[in-house]
Design a protein around this motif. Structure first.
Motif: not given
Length: 878
Positions: A702-717
């Motif tokens: 919740p407190h890291l840049p939304a523009e870098e949240s793709y890495r966490e999307l990758c983790k979920l994938y």
């Protein structure tokens, strides 16, 4: 005469071998046939000593059966120029297989990989019930016709009345013959009626590839084997279904029929990928592929081949993840046994660095061991996490991290949690540049990092990293990027010690690590082979092959066919990417590959909710306990992955519930149920995958840049695509925003309707991204300590400055007026009770409002979420 094996043959032979006794002797006869077929070309020579059965076989055209010992049979199909080995088993097993495969026919199909042999099942006449195919429904959801590419459906429905086409589009997997046959018979010709019945019958059983092949056969785009010329048969190559015996590795085969089943898909499911394993490349080569496409299988086969090709030189398989390294090592050992090439090594990058440093810096051997790392030798451990917290929060009179204060404060203003962001930036810098090169960081284009940093803040990063590395040295610990940095200092001493290096999950290697790889192997044919999936980039690293001196131009290849996941699971995972594609705008060079679906279906993935993370854990354990008890598959494996927990919390949870955590000590081949974070699941596969804490407070951060949240999307994938047939995603309170766009692809419910929770008197676990127990209680926090808390994110510069001035850890007075406070709590209470102090201490109304919000957030930091009540499904934000 060519000889080939059908996709069921290996498994049937393994089953026969394991039964032993007379069945084992029958299996030995079949193995003899296979050996002869690799050396002989005449039927009489290959089947010498075997006689055909007394009765013919009408269920499959051109079928010939041979008698084996113990009333067993070997089933083949023989045409001029080719013999297919289909199945070996006892009398009952063979009869069951023939009934299931009634109408099976083979043909040649032109593909980009060459001319392969495929099969499909064909009804002789839909009007004759005895000749119709009879598949069992897989109970998948949705309209069956949607499983086919549109061109196939249009081909099979040419000339049909619109009303009939509409009825065909409404057919689902629970259609009965009483409904399907009359619809098929409305076609204008008997051939088209048979086609309609066959395609929908195959689709309701989940056999999408066969259904497509049935359409191909109808439209004449393939050549039936009985019509194929000798020249065409001579050019046939191995494919997904039929493998030429000349491509069967005799050593692998001998061990395959005698081993357990976990590793079999790794070693045998992808014969069509054999070209990548067998081809020689004139320099570094990159193979990318979708999740579940067999990249690791290709890499293993290629490593074995190269080790045999260069028997006097060492071949290295290299991974970043120690658990994955161990699994590959175990797979090779199980597959080859005593036949494993002695020159083939499998290592994690951690192990490689330790080994090289032990030779270069023998006096530092204690530093480069993992004794100081409490439970996870990969050094992403609770001990490293504790050292980081002690360093960053400047505990125990260590003020080295003070150099980061300007950067820390500007990140707070930008609503970024500095502790996590700066640690990621340290990794990014260490993966990009060696210590001697770090001045280049001041002008480095930080690809994939969304928060711009001025030179003065970059200087803070460089100085802070030096202090962090010194801190680890002082306490006798090192993380793996620390090992990388230490080894890179001796880059000029690293001579080529390997003939070939094969890197798995290459997207997780930074440029510094890849430079080390480049130095360890001399430029030559087959020198470097990189395998990975850009969509699985989960680490904050600088990754550029050209900077590492690795040129793959003209030698980059992709594989798109997924073999692991059911259609429903892969569709959910792929759509997670597609529908959140806006998140990849700042992702450096990440290409989302469009997968081809596997040829089987399952139930849709589940999206379940529970009152708390503790309940999620207990329900998941209860579900898997029942699942493993009910499974007749002794190799059934499952994993529980948890979002948003620090490694120390994950380790603590594992001890409470008695599950192994996926790390370098984990024996995945031997184990059954595992616990993991999202990224450590990479490279593995599980029959059942459960992802917990997929809540808005946990993922994305919740407190890291939304523009870098793709890495966490990758983790979920990554975690989602570990599931073969069952995927459950779970959350409490509010679901992650990632899931809002794909809820239509899940069955939504509550845990207590699907499983019984395991009884456990005590289970201590806290949900949310910042769930660790604070070192200091709220009543003890001074101004500097408050600014270290995630609750301080968003605080303005003025509010931060005033807080550190007024709450400096001691009470101060001017006359009878207090102008300094020991703790934030006492400061807040004083100003709340005496508004006049606002003016005295120059606290503006806007600043006071910030402090009110901050105090409220801090007050909630140690409060457990209240359990949800009732049976209401919690709303997902879209």
């Amino acid at each position: 005469m060519k000889f080939a094996t059908d996709k069921d043959f290996m498994q049937s032979l393994q089953t026969l071998t394991i039964k032993g006794g007379k069945f084992g002797r029958a299996a030995a006869q079949v193995i003899g046939v296979l050996r002869l077929s690799q050396r002989k070309t005449e039927l009489a020579e290959v089947f010498a000593g075997l006689v055909t059965t007394n009765h013919g076989e009408s269920r499959i055209q051109h079928c010939t059966k041979y008698d084996l010992q113990g009333s067993c049979r070997l089933i083949t199909v023989q045409h001029d120029g080719i013999c297919l080995l289909l199945f070996a088993g006892d009398h009952e097993g063979c009869d069951e297989w023939l009934e299931t495969n009634k109408g099976k026919r083979f043909h040649l199909k032109e593909t980009q990989d060459g001319r392969i042999i495929q099969s499909t099942r064909v009804t002789e006449s839909v009007a004759n019930a005895a000749s119709r195919l009879q598949t069992v429904s897989d109970f998948s959801t949705g309209a069956l016709w949607e499983k086919l590419p549109l061109r196939y459906f249009e081909t099979m429905t040419v000339g049909l009345a619109p009303e009939l086409v509409a009825e065909l589009k409404a057919i689902s997997s629970i259609v009965s013959d009483e409904e399907l046959v009359p619809l098929a018979c409305q076609a204008p010709t008997s051939g088209q009626s048979d086609l309609l019945y066959d395609v929908f019958d195959l689709l309701r059983g989940g056999f999408v590839q066969e259904a497509k092949a049935r359409v191909d056969r109808f439209e004449g785009s393939v050549v039936p084997l009985e019509n194929a010329s000798p020249a065409a048969l001579e050019t046939a190559v191995s494919g997904d279904e039929v493998m030429l015996v000349e491509d069967v590795d005799p050593v692998l085969f001998e061990h395959f029929v005698k081993t357990a089943s976990y590793e079999k898909w790794m070693m045998y499911l992808h014969p069509s990928q054999r070209g990548f394993a067998n081809k020689d490349f004139n320099g570094p080569t990159k193979l990318t592929g979708v999740s579940g496409s067999g990249k690791t299988s290709v890499l293993i086969h290629r490593a074995i081949r190269l080790a045999r090709l260069y028997p006097n030189e060492k071949v290295l398989v290299l991974t970043l993840n120690r658990a994955l390294s161990r699994m590959i090592h175990d797979l090779v050992s199980l597959a080859l046994g005593d036949g494993t090439p002695l020159n083939l090594e499998v290592k994690s990058f951690w192990e490689l660095c330790r080994e090289k440093l032990a030779g270069i810096e023998p006096h530092n051997h204690l530093l480069y061991t993992d004794k100081t790392v409490a439970t996870n030798p990969f050094a992403v451990s609770e001990y490293i996490d504790d050292i980081w917290a002690e360093y960053y929060e400047q505990r125990n009179n260590n003020r080295d991290a003070k150099v980061l204060a300007p950067l820390h404060r500007t990140l707070l203003v930008r609503s970024i949690y500095p502790c996590d962001y700066i640690r990621q930036e340290f990794d990014y810098l260490r993966s990009a540049l060696a210590p001697s090169e770090r001045e280049q960081y001041l002008a480095l284009e930080r690809e994939g990092r969304a928060i711009p940093l001025e030179e003065r803040y970059r200087r803070c990063v460089i100085d802070g990293l030096v202090a962090w590395e010194r801190k680890m040295t002082d306490v006798g610990a090192v993380d793996y990027l620390g090992l990388t940095t230490a080894l890179y200092k001796h880059l000029e001493k690293l001579e080529p010690s390997y003939r070939c290096i094969l890197v798995d999950e290459m997207q997780d290697f930074g440029s510094v690590e890849l430079k080390i790889v480049r130095n360890l192997v001399r430029p030559d044919v087959n020198d470097i082979f990189l395998s990975g999936d850009p969509a699985q980039s989960v680490l904050t690293k600088y990754h550029r092959l050209s900077d590492a001196g690795i040129d793959v131009v003209g030698r980059s290849h992709s594989i798109l066919k997924n073999y692991r996941n059911s259609r429903e699971i892969l569709n959910a995972a792929s759509e997670l990417f597609k529908r959140n594609k806006d998140m990849f705008a700042s992702a450096p060079g990440i290409e989302i590959l469009d997968p081809e679906f596997a040829n089987f279906s399952s139930s849709p993935p589940l999206l379940l909710t529970a009152p708390s993370l503790k309940d999620e854990v207990l329900f998941a354990l209860g579900h898997l306990h029942a699942k493993h008890n009910d499974s007749v598959n002794h190799s059934f494996k499952s994993c529980i992955a948890v979002c948003g927990l620090a490694q120390s919390e994950l380790e603590d949870l594992s001890r409470q519930i008695s599950l192994d955590v996926l790390n370098g000590d984990t024996n995945v081949v031997a184990g059954k149920v595992f616990l993991s974070d999202l990224e450590q699941t990479k490279g593995f596969e599980f029959d059942s995958m459960i992802i917990l804490n997929c809540a808005a407070a946990a993922i994305p951060h919740p407190h890291l840049p939304a523009e870098e949240s793709y890495r966490e999307l990758c983790k979920l994938y990554v975690a989602m695509t570990r599931a073969k047939r069952e995927l459950i995603i779970s959350y409490s309170r509010e679901a992650s925003a990632f899931l809002g766009k794909v809820v239509d692809l899940f069955t939504i419910g509550e845990w207590h309707d699907y499983a019984d929770a395991r009884e456990q008197k005590t289970l201590r676990i806290r949900s949310g991204r910042f769930s660790a127990e604070p070192v200091l209680q709220n009543s003890e926090l001074d101004g500097e300590a408050v600014l270290m808390c995630p609750e301080a994110v968003g605080l303005s510069s003025a509010a931060q400055e005033k807080l550190t001035q007024l709450v400096a850890g001691n009470n101060r007075y001017r006359g009878n007026k207090q102008i300094g406070w020991k703790t934030f709590d006492s400061f807040f209470e004083s100003l709340r009770k005496s508004p006049a102090l606002h003016t005295t201490n120059f606290v503006s109304r806007a600043m006071w409002d910030e402090y009110v919000g901050l105090h409220g957030r801090l007050a909630l930091r140690s409060v457990e979420p209240k359990p949800a009540t009732g049976r209401r499904i919690l709303t997902l934000k879209r």
